[in-house]
Design a protein around this motif. Sequence first.
Motif, PDB file in Angstrom:
ATOM      1  N   TYR A   1      13.604  -3.035  -9.469  1.00 12.83           N
ATOM      2  CA  TYR A   1      13.964  -4.404  -9.803  1.00 12.83           C
ATOM      3  C   TYR A   1      15.314  -4.695  -9.157  1.00 12.83           C
ATOM      4  CZ  TYR A   1      10.316  -5.103 -13.326  1.00 12.83           C
ATOM      5  OH  TYR A   1       9.108  -5.275 -13.968  1.00 12.83           O
ATOM      6  N   ARG A   2      15.686  -5.952  -9.105  1.00 10.82           N
ATOM      7  CA  ARG A   2      17.005  -6.309  -8.609  1.00 10.82           C
ATOM      8  C   ARG A   2      17.562  -7.489  -9.389  1.00 10.82           C
ATOM      9  NH1 ARG A   2      15.444  -8.750  -2.597  1.00 10.82           N
ATOM     10  NH2 ARG A   2      14.514 -10.731  -3.326  1.00 10.82           N
ATOM     11  N   GLN A   3      18.886  -7.574  -9.370  1.00  8.55           N
ATOM     12  CA  GLN A   3      19.552  -8.671 -10.059  1.00  8.55           C
ATOM     13  C   GLN A   3      20.718  -9.150  -9.207  1.00  8.55           C
ATOM     14  OE1 GLN A   3      20.823  -7.829 -14.091  1.00  8.55           O
ATOM     15  NE2 GLN A   3      20.851  -9.999 -14.594  1.00  8.55           N
TER      16      GLN A   3
ATOM     17  N   VAL B   1      10.890  -6.168  -7.814  1.00 12.19           N
ATOM     18  CA  VAL B   1      10.800  -6.026  -6.356  1.00 12.19           C
ATOM     19  C   VAL B   1       9.490  -5.331  -6.000  1.00 12.19           C
ATOM     20  CG1 VAL B   1      11.836  -5.042  -4.287  1.00 12.19           C
ATOM     21  CG2 VAL B   1      13.303  -5.916  -6.125  1.00 12.19           C
ATOM     22  N   ALA B   2       9.256  -4.164  -6.569  1.00 13.49           N
ATOM     23  CA  ALA B   2       8.034  -3.422  -6.267  1.00 13.49           C
ATOM     24  C   ALA B   2       7.794  -2.359  -7.333  1.00 13.49           C
ATOM     25  CB  ALA B   2       8.130  -2.759  -4.891  1.00 13.49           C
ATOM     26  N   MET B   3       6.530  -2.120  -7.636  1.00 13.32           N
ATOM     27  CA  MET B   3       6.143  -1.069  -8.567  1.00 13.32           C
ATOM     28  C   MET B   3       4.980  -0.301  -7.961  1.00 13.32           C
ATOM     29  SD  MET B   3       8.030  -1.087 -11.365  1.00 13.32           S
ATOM     30  CE  MET B   3       7.064  -0.186 -12.589  1.00 13.32           C
TER      31      MET B   3
ATOM     32  N   SER C   1      -3.759   5.183  -6.470  1.00 15.33           N
ATOM     33  CA  SER C   1      -2.463   4.561  -6.676  1.00 15.33           C
ATOM     34  C   SER C   1      -2.540   3.068  -6.435  1.00 15.33           C
ATOM     35  CB  SER C   1      -1.439   5.193  -5.746  1.00 15.33           C
ATOM     36  OG  SER C   1      -0.164   4.638  -5.975  1.00 15.33           O
ATOM     37  N   ALA C   2      -1.731   2.321  -7.156  1.00 16.79           N
ATOM     38  CA  ALA C   2      -1.693   0.873  -6.992  1.00 16.79           C
ATOM     39  C   ALA C   2      -0.243   0.443  -6.840  1.00 16.79           C
ATOM     40  CB  ALA C   2      -2.325   0.185  -8.189  1.00 16.79           C
ATOM     41  N   THR C   3      -0.040  -0.609  -6.084  1.00 21.53           N
ATOM     42  CA  THR C   3       1.301  -1.133  -5.891  1.00 21.53           C
ATOM     43  C   THR C   3       1.348  -2.626  -6.200  1.00 21.53           C
ATOM     44  OG1 THR C   3       0.885  -1.565  -3.555  1.00 21.53           O
ATOM     45  CG2 THR C   3       1.873   0.548  -4.108  1.00 21.53           C
ATOM     46  N   ASN C   4       2.522  -3.083  -6.551  1.00 19.68           N
ATOM     47  CA  ASN C   4       2.754  -4.502  -6.809  1.00 19.68           C
ATOM     48  C   ASN C   4       4.063  -4.855  -6.112  1.00 19.68           C
ATOM     49  OD1 ASN C   4       2.786  -7.080  -7.798  1.00 19.68           O
ATOM     50  ND2 ASN C   4       3.416  -6.515  -9.851  1.00 19.68           N
ATOM     51  N   ILE C   5       3.994  -5.744  -5.148  1.00 16.46           N
ATOM     52  CA  ILE C   5       5.157  -6.103  -4.343  1.00 16.46           C
ATOM     53  C   ILE C   5       5.457  -7.586  -4.515  1.00 16.46           C
ATOM     54  CG2 ILE C   5       6.178  -6.100  -2.043  1.00 16.46           C
ATOM     55  CD1 ILE C   5       5.405  -3.347  -2.815  1.00 16.46           C
ATOM     56  N   ALA C   6       6.714  -7.914  -4.736  1.00 15.34           N
ATOM     57  CA  ALA C   6       7.102  -9.318  -4.864  1.00 15.34           C
ATOM     58  C   ALA C   6       6.847 -10.062  -3.553  1.00 15.34           C
ATOM     59  CB  ALA C   6       8.573  -9.419  -5.245  1.00 15.34           C
ATOM     60  N   GLU C   7       6.422 -11.296  -3.662  1.00 20.14           N
ATOM     61  CA  GLU C   7       6.123 -12.104  -2.473  1.00 20.14           C
ATOM     62  C   GLU C   7       7.333 -12.240  -1.564  1.00 20.14           C
ATOM     63  OE1 GLU C   7       2.180 -12.485  -2.794  1.00 20.14           O
ATOM     64  OE2 GLU C   7       3.369 -13.435  -1.219  1.00 20.14           O
TER      65      GLU C   7
ATOM     66  N   TYR D   1      10.959   5.751  -3.593  1.00 18.17           N
ATOM     67  CA  TYR D   1      11.784   5.172  -2.557  1.00 18.17           C
ATOM     68  C   TYR D   1      11.473   3.683  -2.374  1.00 18.17           C
ATOM     69  CZ  TYR D   1      11.894  10.145  -1.447  1.00 18.17           C
ATOM     70  OH  TYR D   1      11.999  11.513  -1.526  1.00 18.17           O
ATOM     71  N   LEU D   2      12.460   2.987  -1.877  1.00 18.64           N
ATOM     72  CA  LEU D   2      12.263   1.608  -1.464  1.00 18.64           C
ATOM     73  C   LEU D   2      12.827   1.471  -0.050  1.00 18.64           C
ATOM     74  CD1 LEU D   2      11.234  -1.198  -2.410  1.00 18.64           C
ATOM     75  CD2 LEU D   2      13.626  -1.749  -2.928  1.00 18.64           C
ATOM     76  N   GLN D   3      11.922   1.368   0.912  1.00 16.88           N
ATOM     77  CA  GLN D   3      12.328   1.152   2.292  1.00 16.88           C
ATOM     78  C   GLN D   3      12.470  -0.342   2.507  1.00 16.88           C
ATOM     79  OE1 GLN D   3      13.064   3.411   4.816  1.00 16.88           O
ATOM     80  NE2 GLN D   3      13.730   1.587   5.923  1.00 16.88           N
ATOM     81  N   MET D   4      13.664  -0.765   2.883  1.00 17.76           N
ATOM     82  CA  MET D   4      13.951  -2.195   3.038  1.00 17.76           C
ATOM     83  C   MET D   4      14.276  -2.478   4.494  1.00 17.76           C
ATOM     84  SD  MET D   4      16.237  -2.841  -0.397  1.00 17.76           S
ATOM     85  CE  MET D   4      17.613  -1.850   0.190  1.00 17.76           C
ATOM     86  N   ASN D   5      13.410  -3.229   5.136  1.00 17.65           N
ATOM     87  CA  ASN D   5      13.604  -3.611   6.534  1.00 17.65           C
ATOM     88  C   ASN D   5      13.843  -5.108   6.639  1.00 17.65           C
ATOM     89  OD1 ASN D   5      13.028  -0.918   7.248  1.00 17.65           O
ATOM     90  ND2 ASN D   5      10.837  -1.363   7.423  1.00 17.65           N
TER      91      ASN D   5
END
Length: 119
Positions: free
Chosen positions: A37-39, A48-50, A59-65, A83-87
Motif C-alpha cells: 500500500y502507499r500513502q 498498490v498491489a497484492m 497465485s492471484a494478483t491485484n494491481i491498482a489501475e 517485492y515491488l518492482q516499480m518502473n
Amino acid sequence: QVQLVESGGGLMQPGGSLRLSCAASGSIVSVAAMGWYRQAPGKERELVAMITRAADTNSATNIAESVKGRFTISRDNAKNTWYLQMNSLKPEDTAVYYCKAIRGGNEYWGQGTQVTVSS
C-alpha cells in the motif's frame, strides 16, 4: 505474530526504477496474501498491489489501475520476502510505501519506506 521490514525506497528521477523488498518473519506459514500500500501526504492509504501466497499456478494478483503496466509484484516464499518492482516512476508515485500481510483474518504492516520521485 508477523513482523515485516521494508527496504529499497529512496529518491529517483521521473522515468526511473526502484525495487522495494519486504522481509517477513515470525508466524508466516499461514500468511495467505501479501502486498503493498502507499500513502501520499494529505491522502488516504491506498492499495498498490497484492499477491496470494499460493503456488504459482494458483497465485492471484491485484494491481491498482494507476500503476498497471509499470509496477510488478512478486514473492519468494522460500525467502519469506516479496517485492515491488516499480518502473517508469512518476512524481505522483511519491509516497510512503507499506508492506502488508494477511494471516488468519489479521493484518500486519511494516513501518514504511519513503519513495520520492523528483527531478
